[in-house]
Design an enzyme around this catalytic site. Structure first.
Site, PDB file in Angstrom:
ATOM      1  N   HIS A   1      -6.286  -1.220  -6.743  1.00 38.90           N
ATOM      2  CA  HIS A   1      -5.078  -2.038  -6.899  1.00 38.90           C
ATOM      3  C   HIS A   1      -4.832  -2.271  -8.383  1.00 38.90           C
ATOM      4  O   HIS A   1      -5.621  -2.927  -9.053  1.00 38.90           O
ATOM      5  CB  HIS A   1      -5.230  -3.398  -6.200  1.00 38.90           C
ATOM      6  CG  HIS A   1      -4.937  -3.352  -4.736  1.00 38.90           C
ATOM      7  ND1 HIS A   1      -3.984  -4.140  -4.132  1.00 38.90           N
ATOM      8  CD2 HIS A   1      -5.454  -2.591  -3.753  1.00 38.90           C
ATOM      9  CE1 HIS A   1      -3.943  -3.874  -2.840  1.00 38.90           C
ATOM     10  NE2 HIS A   1      -4.835  -2.941  -2.575  1.00 38.90           N
TER      11      HIS A   1
ATOM     12  N   TYR B   1      -7.490 -13.001   1.506  1.00 36.46           N
ATOM     13  CA  TYR B   1      -8.844 -12.620   1.936  1.00 36.46           C
ATOM     14  C   TYR B   1      -9.781 -12.327   0.774  1.00 36.46           C
ATOM     15  O   TYR B   1     -10.998 -12.232   0.943  1.00 36.46           O
ATOM     16  CB  TYR B   1      -8.816 -11.425   2.901  1.00 36.46           C
ATOM     17  CG  TYR B   1      -8.228 -10.142   2.341  1.00 36.46           C
ATOM     18  CD1 TYR B   1      -8.899  -9.378   1.395  1.00 36.46           C
ATOM     19  CD2 TYR B   1      -7.001  -9.684   2.781  1.00 36.46           C
ATOM     20  CE1 TYR B   1      -8.366  -8.207   0.883  1.00 36.46           C
ATOM     21  CE2 TYR B   1      -6.447  -8.507   2.293  1.00 36.46           C
ATOM     22  CZ  TYR B   1      -7.135  -7.776   1.344  1.00 36.46           C
ATOM     23  OH  TYR B   1      -6.587  -6.642   0.851  1.00 36.46           O
ATOM     24  N   GLU B   2      -9.231 -12.189  -0.423  1.00 30.84           N
ATOM     25  CA  GLU B   2     -10.091 -11.961  -1.579  1.00 30.84           C
ATOM     26  C   GLU B   2     -10.803 -13.244  -2.003  1.00 30.84           C
ATOM     27  O   GLU B   2     -11.723 -13.207  -2.819  1.00 30.84           O
ATOM     28  CB  GLU B   2      -9.271 -11.418  -2.744  1.00 30.84           C
ATOM     29  CG  GLU B   2      -8.749 -10.007  -2.474  1.00 30.84           C
ATOM     30  CD  GLU B   2      -7.834  -9.521  -3.578  1.00 30.84           C
ATOM     31  OE1 GLU B   2      -8.346  -9.249  -4.678  1.00 30.84           O
ATOM     32  OE2 GLU B   2      -6.614  -9.421  -3.340  1.00 30.84           O
TER      33      GLU B   2
ATOM     34  N   ALA C   1       2.080  -2.778   4.048  1.00 33.10           N
ATOM     35  CA  ALA C   1       1.656  -1.925   5.162  1.00 33.10           C
ATOM     36  C   ALA C   1       1.227  -2.868   6.272  1.00 33.10           C
ATOM     37  O   ALA C   1       0.656  -3.921   6.001  1.00 33.10           O
ATOM     38  CB  ALA C   1       0.491  -1.048   4.738  1.00 33.10           C
TER      39      ALA C   1
ATOM     40  N   SER D   1       0.827  -1.212   0.000  1.00 31.62           N
ATOM     41  CA  SER D   1       0.000   0.000   0.000  1.00 31.62           C
ATOM     42  C   SER D   1       0.860   1.261   0.000  1.00 31.62           C
ATOM     43  O   SER D   1       1.856   1.329   0.700  1.00 31.62           O
ATOM     44  CB  SER D   1      -0.879   0.041   1.252  1.00 31.62           C
ATOM     45  OG  SER D   1      -1.709  -1.062   1.305  1.00 31.62           O
TER      46      SER D   1
ATOM     47  N   HIS E   1      -9.381   1.649   6.825  1.00 29.67           N
ATOM     48  CA  HIS E   1      -8.490   1.477   5.677  1.00 29.67           C
ATOM     49  C   HIS E   1      -7.908   2.833   5.259  1.00 29.67           C
ATOM     50  O   HIS E   1      -6.775   2.920   4.799  1.00 29.67           O
ATOM     51  CB  HIS E   1      -9.279   0.836   4.528  1.00 29.67           C
ATOM     52  CG  HIS E   1      -8.455   0.515   3.333  1.00 29.67           C
ATOM     53  ND1 HIS E   1      -7.288  -0.229   3.390  1.00 29.67           N
ATOM     54  CD2 HIS E   1      -8.618   0.829   2.022  1.00 29.67           C
ATOM     55  CE1 HIS E   1      -6.774  -0.344   2.178  1.00 29.67           C
ATOM     56  NE2 HIS E   1      -7.556   0.294   1.331  1.00 29.67           N
TER      57      HIS E   1
ATOM     58  N   MET F   1      -1.679  -8.742   6.301  1.00 31.01           N
ATOM     59  CA  MET F   1      -2.520  -9.723   5.608  1.00 31.01           C
ATOM     60  C   MET F   1      -1.865 -10.234   4.323  1.00 31.01           C
ATOM     61  O   MET F   1      -2.552 -10.676   3.401  1.00 31.01           O
ATOM     62  CB  MET F   1      -3.878  -9.089   5.274  1.00 31.01           C
ATOM     63  CG  MET F   1      -4.593  -8.467   6.461  1.00 31.01           C
ATOM     64  SD  MET F   1      -6.097  -7.627   5.950  1.00 31.01           S
ATOM     65  CE  MET F   1      -6.493  -6.698   7.441  1.00 31.01           C
ATOM     66  N   SER F   2      -0.559 -10.132   4.245  1.00 34.57           N
ATOM     67  CA  SER F   2       0.135 -10.586   3.023  1.00 34.57           C
ATOM     68  C   SER F   2       1.514 -11.111   3.406  1.00 34.57           C
ATOM     69  O   SER F   2       1.759 -11.461   4.556  1.00 34.57           O
ATOM     70  CB  SER F   2       0.270  -9.411   2.041  1.00 34.57           C
ATOM     71  OG  SER F   2       1.114  -8.403   2.582  1.00 34.57           O
TER      72      SER F   2
ATOM     73  N   HIS G   1      -4.595 -11.039  -2.529  1.00 34.67           N
ATOM     74  CA  HIS G   1      -4.584 -11.405  -1.113  1.00 34.67           C
ATOM     75  C   HIS G   1      -5.448 -12.632  -0.873  1.00 34.67           C
ATOM     76  O   HIS G   1      -6.447 -12.839  -1.560  1.00 34.67           O
ATOM     77  CB  HIS G   1      -5.122 -10.230  -0.263  1.00 34.67           C
ATOM     78  CG  HIS G   1      -4.302  -8.997  -0.351  1.00 34.67           C
ATOM     79  ND1 HIS G   1      -4.471  -8.059  -1.347  1.00 34.67           N
ATOM     80  CD2 HIS G   1      -3.282  -8.549   0.423  1.00 34.67           C
ATOM     81  CE1 HIS G   1      -3.608  -7.080  -1.177  1.00 34.67           C
ATOM     82  NE2 HIS G   1      -2.862  -7.345  -0.109  1.00 34.67           N
TER      83      HIS G   1
ATOM     84  N   ASN H   1      -0.153   2.044  10.919  1.00 33.31           N
ATOM     85  CA  ASN H   1      -1.023   2.350  12.084  1.00 33.31           C
ATOM     86  C   ASN H   1      -0.526   1.501  13.241  1.00 33.31           C
ATOM     87  O   ASN H   1       0.179   0.510  13.030  1.00 33.31           O
ATOM     88  CB  ASN H   1      -2.470   1.966  11.755  1.00 33.31           C
ATOM     89  CG  ASN H   1      -2.580   0.496  11.363  1.00 33.31           C
ATOM     90  OD1 ASN H   1      -2.271   0.129  10.213  1.00 33.31           O
ATOM     91  ND2 ASN H   1      -2.972  -0.341  12.297  1.00 33.31           N
TER      92      ASN H   1
END
Ligand code: HPA
Length: 277
Positions: free
Chosen positions: A62, A86-87, A114, A31, A248, A212-213, A84, A236
């Site tokens: 993306h 989660y997709e 990120a 990101s 996000h 998440m990656s 990802h 964050n």
């Protein structure tokens, strides 16, 4: 034949028909870094959608393409947009682009992302050199029949992140006067951010950053014998460490804010990595 291997080979053949560039370093953009590839000496571009059988990302904003070119004189392939877990993709599809870049010739892999900060003293906007990882909250991309052409059945994971590459990045950061945190990255599935209890669990497990990656990509790359390095942008503080709800937007805003510095660090690191044997 193994269907995962068949698909990889189909993609590889499709790439070979279109691209005649041999990269040494593969770079995955997280990101905020999406436009890094626009600033290099671009030689060739290949949209993921033009590769037969390639998994294409569903996340808005993306970009999905490989950019081939030079960072100074270092030949690179850049993944502008990753997919990802989660997709909803199979984990083997999530790591397919990594495997493909190795087949294209890239021996070194530079991962960026990120991530939420967990480590003591971490601040939003920090950079963290990834020194190790916890990948067990997502399935191993090596589950299924082993692809002996790529690597061994039971690969060693004692040094996923190459020590020499770590030194190079720390040296580059020092010369650029960019402070670096160092630590362990943990991958969870997402797409929800963690609960404060889950963040505490991650901390107890020894993690300094959560995302998440990346970790599954590093497992697949290590299986194939790539030399790997990675940097997290701490976009964050993770849930419960920060006192406000996560969005996000916050992740994107911080990643965008520090992107210019991140890009300098990546460029300087790649130039130095290119000088390694
Ligand atoms: N958690 C998980 N993934 C993330 C985070 C987070 O706090 N920030 C950016 N990616």
């Amino acid at each position: 034949m193994n269907t995962v291997y068949e698909k990889l080979m189909r993609c590889y053949k499709s790439v070979q028909e279109k691209i005649h560039f041999r990269p040494g370093v593969a770079l995955v953009l997280g990101s905020g870094l999406g436009d890094y590839a626009d600033g290099i000496q671009v030689q060739e571009v290949l949209d993921y959608s033009h590769i037969e059988g390639f998994p294409v990302s569903t996340v808005p904003g993306h970009k999905g393409r490989f950019v081939f070119g030079y960072v100074r004189d270092v030949p690179v392939v850049i993944m502008q947009g990753r997919v990802h877990y989660y997709e909803g993709y199979d984990i083997s599809d999530v790591v397919l682009p990594i495997r493909l870049m190795k087949l294209m010739g890239a021996q070194k892999l530079f991962l960026t992302n990120a991530a939420g900060g967990i480590g003591d003293g971490f601040q939003a906007g920090d950079f963290m050199l990834i020194t190790g990882q916890i990948a067990n909250f997502v399935p191993s991309p090596l589950i299924g029949p082993n692809m002996d052409e790529l690597g061994v059945r039971f690969p060693d994971m004692s040094e996923i992140y190459d020590k020499d590459l770590q030194k190079v990045i720390l040296g580059a950061a020092k010369d650029l006067e960019i402070p670096m945190q160092q630590g362990i990255y943990i991958q969870l599935t997402g797409p929800n951010y963690e609960s404060p209890q889950e963040v505490q669990m991650c901390k107890t497990l020894g993690a300094d950053a959560v995302g998440m990656s990346t970790a599954c990509e590093a497992v697949a790359a290590n299986h194939m014998g790539m030399q790997i390095c990675g940097i997290s942008c701490i976009s964050n503080l993770a849930c419960g460490i920060t006192d406000h709800p996560l969005t996000h937007k916050e992740v994107q805003d911080t990643a965008d804010r520090v992107a210019p510095l991140f890009k300098q660090l990546i460029t300087e690191s790649i130039v130095r990595i290119g000088k390694l044997k």
